[in-house]
Design an enzyme around this catalytic site. Structure first.
Site, PDB file in Angstrom:
ATOM      1  N   TYR A 141       0.699  -1.193  -0.166  1.00 32.51           N
ATOM      2  CA  TYR A 141      -0.109  -0.028  -0.072  1.00 32.51           C
ATOM      3  C   TYR A 141       0.738   1.140   0.062  1.00 32.51           C
ATOM      4  CZ  TYR A 141      -4.564  -2.295   1.225  1.00 32.51           C
ATOM      5  OH  TYR A 141      -5.813  -3.018   0.800  1.00 32.51           O
ATOM      6  N   ASP A 223      -1.865 -18.691   1.483  1.00 33.91           N
ATOM      7  CA  ASP A 223      -2.742 -19.438   0.761  1.00 33.91           C
ATOM      8  C   ASP A 223      -3.378 -20.407   1.466  1.00 33.91           C
ATOM      9  OD1 ASP A 223      -0.172 -20.710   0.814  1.00 33.91           O
ATOM     10  OD2 ASP A 223      -0.075 -21.398  -1.068  1.00 33.91           O
ATOM     11  N   ASP A 247      -6.101  -7.415   4.280  1.00 37.76           N
ATOM     12  CA  ASP A 247      -7.137  -6.722   3.908  1.00 37.76           C
ATOM     13  C   ASP A 247      -8.276  -7.720   3.075  1.00 37.76           C
ATOM     14  OD1 ASP A 247      -8.865  -4.733   2.320  1.00 37.76           O
ATOM     15  OD2 ASP A 247      -7.740  -5.185   0.499  1.00 37.76           O
TER      16      ASP A 247
HETATM   17  C1  IPM Z   1     -10.299  -1.588   3.820  1.00 37.92           C
HETATM   18  C2  IPM Z   1     -10.886  -1.231   2.404  1.00 37.92           C
HETATM   19  C3  IPM Z   1      -9.346  -0.224   2.021  1.00 37.92           C
HETATM   20  C4  IPM Z   1      -8.076  -0.941   2.198  1.00 37.92           C
HETATM   21  C5  IPM Z   1      -9.563   0.444   0.676  1.00 37.92           C
HETATM   22  C6  IPM Z   1     -10.841   1.222   0.565  1.00 37.92           C
HETATM   23  C7  IPM Z   1      -8.648   1.356   0.507  1.00 37.92           C
HETATM   24  O1  IPM Z   1     -10.535  -2.160   1.427  1.00 37.92           O
HETATM   25  O2  IPM Z   1     -10.610  -0.809   4.564  1.00 37.92           O
HETATM   26  O3  IPM Z   1     -10.343  -2.774   4.004  1.00 37.92           O
HETATM   27  O4  IPM Z   1      -7.741  -1.624   1.166  1.00 37.92           O
HETATM   28  O5  IPM Z   1      -7.425  -0.935   3.021  1.00 37.92           O
HETATM   29 MN    MN Z   2     -10.782  -4.079   2.342  1.00 36.45          MN
END
Ligand code: IPM
Ligand code: MN
Length: 368
Positions: A141, A223, A247
């Site tokens: 990210y 996985d 995520d």
């Molecule tokens: C989450 C969301 C966010 C992320 C997005 C909206 C950027 O999917 O909070 O899980 O990927 O962290």
């Molecule tokens: Mn998410």
């Protein structure tokens, strides 16, 4: 207790669900004699439309001065064509970085009233209770370099997964501390058979675990973890993992609770704590008052527990959610044939009523 709460309703269903979470917090303030102040600011697509930026300076400044931030959701298909650093989501990532919370806590449990509505079999999910500790400020990210380039006329895009020892240590400590207050198990999820970042992750988590001899630690490849979460969710207590794996796995684990709309989150460890339901903006159902506000309401409960130390009040909200589900009220996402389907605001009102009743019972009990 006085709390200055900044509310960022955001996009899609965000405004509908945060409105209900705020109502529940107001109810708690009344019943327990607290003073909670709420101020709303624009963020995400809503803010791009108003001012061209997904995180306007006024919004950021207000968040930095708040005791806690409650966010609805961010993201809108209207901005799909923009480069990633101008999308609504960029505002959320900037906000997360500015507030500094690196540990994203995502509890996933099976509600007894909902166990039979899960797409997984009742006997698999019933009793499951997992806490995801997702690293939130590192990995793909935020890693640099990132971008696109032109390679002999053909486009190339790249992102960087990067972790330092200190970034891994600090989030690992949060996971071990959480496990001390729970069932004493941490499962660290990585891809150490392929990725150097995961090898460093595994070594570092193992080293940190030496400070927590009471905790049982195991390591699982991502996985395999994806499969075990579905096959045998009760085997997990705390799952510690990096940003992108967390995520993906937390959305997957939502099937244990029955719907993504049920999941709450708290982001802690920085200067200001951030609370947001795990579900996104869900543009397809926005504005119809059918979204499930329970994830946002449960996020408000986490705020009272983690930021304010108001454990009784947090527990009252959680008990109210259980009561409302036990009484058969359902938003559409958790309904089966014959359920009592209610709107977003009706669900919020049900929780407020249940909070008020619990408080009455508490007073009656103390009066005896
Ligand atoms: C989450 C969301 C966010 C992320 C997005 C909206 C950027 O999917 O909070 O899980 O990927 O962290
Ligand atoms: Mn998410």
């Amino acid at each position: 207790m006085r709390l200055n709460i900044v509310v960022l309703p955001g996009d899609g269903v965000g405004p509908e669900v945060t409105e209900q979470a705020v109502s529940v917090l107001r109810e708690v303030a009344t019943t327990h004699g607290h003073n909670f102040q709420f101020t709303e600011y624009p963020v995400g697509g809503e803010a791009i439309r108003a001012s061209g930026s997904p995180l306007p300076p006024n919004t950021l400044n207000a968040c930095l001065k708040a005791d806690a931030v409650l966010l609805g959701a961010i993201g809108s298909p209207e901005f799909d064509h923009l480069p990633s650093n101008q999308k609504p989501e960029a505002g959320l990532l900037q906000l997360r970085r500015a507030l500094g919370g690196f540990a994203n806590l995502r509890p996933v449990k099976s509600y007894s009233a909902l166990a039979h509505t899960s797409p997984l079999r009742d006997e698999i999910v019933r009793g499951s209770d997992i806490l995801f500790v997702r690293e939130l400020l590192g990995g793909l990210y935020f890693g640099e370099p990132r971008g696109t380039s032109n390679n002999n006329g053909s486009s190339v895009a790249f992102n960087t997964m990067r972790y330092s020892v200190s970034e891994i240590e600090r989030v690992a400590c949060v996971a071990f501390e959480a496990a001390m207050r729970r069932r004493g198990r941490v499962t660290s999820v990585d891809k150490a058979n392929v990725l150097e970042t995961s090898q460093l992750w595994r070594q570092t988590v193992t080293r940190v675990s030496a400070d927590y001899p009471q905790i049982e630690l195991d390591h699982v490849y991502v996985d395999a973890a994806a499969m075990h979460i579905i096959m045998n969710p009760r085997r997990f207590d705390v799952i510690l993992t990096e940003n992108l794996f967390g995520d993906i796995l937390s959305d997957e684990a939502a099937v244990i609770s029955g719907s993504l709309g049920m999941l709450a989150s708290a982001t802690v460890g920085g200067s200001v704590d951030l609370y947001e339901p795990v579900h996104g903006s869900a543009p397809d159902i926005a504005g119809r008052s059918i979204a499930n506000p329970l994830g946002a309401i449960a996020s408000a409960a986490m705020m009272l527990r983690h930021t304010a130390g108001l454990e009784d009040e947090a527990a009252d909200i959680e008990a109210a959610i259980d009561d409302v589900l036990d009484s058969g009220y359902r938003t559409r996402d958790i309904a089966l044939d014959g359920s009592r389907v209610v709107s977003t605001s009706e669900m919020g009102e049900c929780v407020c009523d249940a909070v008020a009743q619990t408080a009455d019972m508490r007073h009656a009990y103390h009066a005896v």
